[in-house]
Scaffold this motif. Structure first.
Motif, PDB file in Angstrom:
ATOM      1  N   GLU A 153      -0.177  -7.477  -1.267  1.00 19.47           N
ATOM      2  CA  GLU A 153       0.054  -8.806   0.585  1.00 19.47           C
ATOM      3  C   GLU A 153       0.517  -7.826   1.826  1.00 19.47           C
ATOM      4  OE1 GLU A 153      -1.520 -12.794  -0.681  1.00 19.47           O
ATOM      5  OE2 GLU A 153      -0.171 -12.548  -1.780  1.00 19.47           O
ATOM      6  N   ARG A 201       1.601  -6.983   5.570  1.00 23.13           N
ATOM      7  CA  ARG A 201       1.685  -8.058   6.366  1.00 23.13           C
ATOM      8  C   ARG A 201       1.158  -6.188   7.118  1.00 23.13           C
ATOM      9  NH1 ARG A 201       6.108 -11.007   4.450  1.00 23.13           N
ATOM     10  NH2 ARG A 201       7.681  -9.685   5.999  1.00 23.13           N
ATOM     11  N   ALA A 202       1.449  -6.754   8.882  1.00 18.19           N
ATOM     12  CA  ALA A 202       0.993  -6.025   9.936  1.00 18.19           C
ATOM     13  C   ALA A 202       2.440  -4.829  10.367  1.00 18.19           C
ATOM     14  CB  ALA A 202       0.726  -7.277  11.195  1.00 18.19           C
ATOM     15  N   GLY A 203       1.903  -3.624  10.001  1.00 14.93           N
ATOM     16  CA  GLY A 203       2.579  -2.559   9.943  1.00 14.93           C
ATOM     17  C   GLY A 203       3.356  -2.089   9.155  1.00 14.93           C
ATOM     18  N   ALA A 204       3.294  -2.827   7.883  1.00 14.26           N
ATOM     19  CA  ALA A 204       3.660  -2.970   6.754  1.00 14.26           C
ATOM     20  C   ALA A 204       3.919  -0.563   6.392  1.00 14.26           C
ATOM     21  CB  ALA A 204       3.331  -2.902   5.141  1.00 14.26           C
ATOM     22  N   ASP A 245       2.007   4.347   6.230  1.00 16.48           N
ATOM     23  CA  ASP A 245       1.669   3.539   6.677  1.00 16.48           C
ATOM     24  C   ASP A 245       0.464   3.167   5.532  1.00 16.48           C
ATOM     25  OD1 ASP A 245       3.003   3.034   8.356  1.00 16.48           O
ATOM     26  OD2 ASP A 245       1.945   4.556  10.131  1.00 16.48           O
ATOM     27  N   ASP A 262      -2.085   1.694   6.480  1.00 21.89           N
ATOM     28  CA  ASP A 262      -3.452   1.405   7.138  1.00 21.89           C
ATOM     29  C   ASP A 262      -3.677   2.272   7.009  1.00 21.89           C
ATOM     30  OD1 ASP A 262      -2.722  -1.455   8.046  1.00 21.89           O
ATOM     31  OD2 ASP A 262      -2.658  -1.034   9.669  1.00 21.89           O
ATOM     32  N   GLU A 293      -9.208  -2.729   0.312  1.00 21.05           N
ATOM     33  CA  GLU A 293      -9.370  -4.102   0.224  1.00 21.05           C
ATOM     34  C   GLU A 293     -10.993  -4.954   0.004  1.00 21.05           C
ATOM     35  OE1 GLU A 293      -9.202  -7.057   4.170  1.00 21.05           O
ATOM     36  OE2 GLU A 293      -9.131  -5.426   4.999  1.00 21.05           O
ATOM     37  N   ARG A 326      -6.056 -11.169   2.843  1.00 21.52           N
ATOM     38  CA  ARG A 326      -6.275 -10.086   2.742  1.00 21.52           C
ATOM     39  C   ARG A 326      -5.194  -9.634   1.665  1.00 21.52           C
ATOM     40  NH1 ARG A 326      -2.791  -5.091   6.050  1.00 21.52           N
ATOM     41  NH2 ARG A 326      -4.365  -3.527   6.106  1.00 21.52           N
ATOM     42  N   GLY A 367       5.410  -7.630   3.292  1.00 19.17           N
ATOM     43  CA  GLY A 367       4.465  -7.970   2.480  1.00 19.17           C
ATOM     44  C   GLY A 367       5.070  -8.267   0.964  1.00 19.17           C
TER      45      GLY A 367
END
Length: 456
Positions: free
Chosen positions: A70, A72-75, A129, A131, A175, A181, A220
């Motif tokens: 899980e 988090r943003a920018g992990a 990253d 993402d 995902e 998420r 995360g």
């Protein structure tokens, strides 16, 4: 997609201590001499062989880790592959005219040198990253060239040779549908070398040995594979791990670090603080190993010191261990709890009978006692289905899931817990187990009655 190698630095923290133990598990066994029979068949854990040998022998060329996370943003995900690269050491005796010839033994004042395969620590580091892990994700090939070095010693020389090695790390993330998420992370480590070999010892020169992976999220958390939350159980069950098993390994119980190991571990494994250092042979018998090693003869110690520098360090550790350190290895109490009820005051009426004697408590009878299992009375002679609990069973118990068994006895321990002794139906050694009293033991919630009418 590829990424530059980077260092996760302190992110892996205490996980690295456990990873070191995994890296060198069984590296050299007591009595730490190359001549010992059990040191002639080495490298049993985490071996990723070159593809040609893997196809011929059945040993794996790759391992795959799948785990949920899980982020988090920018992990950012940091990964570190660690392994040993086998290095063949030969010994040569000096001749006239500056020439050398191979020999099976070279005796020095402090050690006896013999041919031996050393393990050289290696690692591949990367970060990416989270993402960017969708689609094809990240692919990082790596290679190690052949290497030769010579060390001069009295009366000869040591020649060390490493063969070339090639591999690749692939990481993707998918995902999953749902209200949260959650990503399924897949990390594959593969040996892609083209080395051919007629024997395992030659293939090992091109193998990744004791290969394992450490993963860390900067923001995360990962989800436990052995004790997931209820909402994640179905997704966890769909993960497929091959030749490795991921466990949470963050500091102080955190879930931001994972160690994916070829040895089955529990979440948040730890090295016992009493351990004086690496003994390589095992992780639970430090006291015995230290005493036995210190008792080796001087000649045996010279042979061990000549086998490997790490074996020499074990000899030095055993010889220099102060009494207070050795005393700590004798045992440690991790926790205390109050025991109440009859078990707290065993054998009140017959103090001359030890508490562990079966005759100390006439209120229990393993052959006649019964216990309720799913509303059915179960005792000796009942047939049950085995359902080992994941958190309190070892790997061998898990292989018995779904097998039918015969209850041999119902046992009560001094803390009041109930255990059922069983023999597995179809086990050709069942009669021997009965004669010797060597049963398998399960708690009532790990069993189900086969037939309520028969069991009652």
């Amino acid at each position: 997609m590829t990424a530059p190698t980077t260092s996760a630095g302190p992110l892996f923290g205490t996980a690295r201590q456990v990873a070191d133990a995994v890296l060198f598990e069984g590296y050299v066994l007591y009595p730490y001499r190359a001549s010992a029979a059990k040191n002639r068949m080495r490298w049993q854990f985490g071996v990723l062989a070159p593809p040609a040998w893997a196809a011929a022998s059945g040993e794996p060329a790759a391992q795959r880790t799948q785990i949920l996370m899980e982020p988090r943003a920018g992990a950012v995900l940091h990964a570190e592959l660690r392994f040993l690269h086998a290095q063949r050491r030969t010994v040569e005796r000096a001749l006239d005219g500056g020439r050398f010839e191979a020999t099976d033994e070279l005796s020095l004042p402090d050690r006896v040198l013999v041919p031996w395969d050393e393990g050289v620590e290696d690692r591949v580091e990367l970060s990416v990253d989270v993402d960017a892990l969708g689609g094809d994700g990240l692919t990082l090939p790596f290679s190690r060239p052949a290497h030769t070095e010579t060390e001069q010693v009295a009366g000869g020389q040591i020649v060390r040779r490493r063969e070339p090695l090639e591999g690749v790390v692939r990481i993707t993330a998918e995902e999953l549908p749902g209200p949260y998420r959650v990503l399924r992370l897949t990390a594959t480590v593969e040996n892609t070398g083209d080395g051919t070999a007629a024997a395992r010892e030659d293939a090992l020169s091109h193998a990744l040995i004791s290969a394992h992976l450490m993963l860390a999220l900067t923001a995360g958390s990962f989800i436990s594979m052995t004790d997931p939350p209820e909402w994640a159980r179905a997704a966890v069950a769909e993960c497929r791990n091959e030749h490795t098993w991921p466990v949470l390994a963050g500091e102080d119980g955190a879930a931001d670090v994972v160690l994916s190991s070829p040895i089955i571990l529990e979440d948040h494994p730890q090295i016992a603080p009493e351990s004086p250092g690496q003994l390589y042979d095992a992780t639970e018998i430090d006291e015995i190993l230290a005493l036995r090693t210190a008792a080796l003869t001087d000649d045996e110690k010279r042979q061990a010191r000549g086998t490997d520098d790490r074996a020499a360090a074990v000899i030095d550790l055993a010889d220099s261990m102060p009494p207070e350190v050795l005393e700590r290895l004798h045992g440690a109490v991790r926790a205390l709890r109050e025991v109440t009820g009859p078990a707290a005051v065993p054998n009140v009426t017959t103090p001359d009978t030890p508490w562990w004697d079966p005759g100390a408590d006439a209120s229990v009878d393993p052959a006649r006692d019964r216990v309720m299992v799913e509303g059915v009375s179960v005792g000796a002679g009942s047939r049950v289905v085995l359902r080992p609990g994941l958190r309190r069973s070892d790997a061998q118990d898990l292989f018995l899931h779904g097998r039918t068994a015969l209850v041999e006895a119902v046992l009560h321990d001094v803390d009041g817990a109930v255990h059922l002794a069983v023999t597995v139906e179809g086990d050709p050694g069942a009669e021997v187990r009965r004669e010797q009293g060597r049963f398998l033991y399960f708690q009532p919630d790990e069993l189900a009655p086969v037939d309520p009418v028969e069991a009652s």
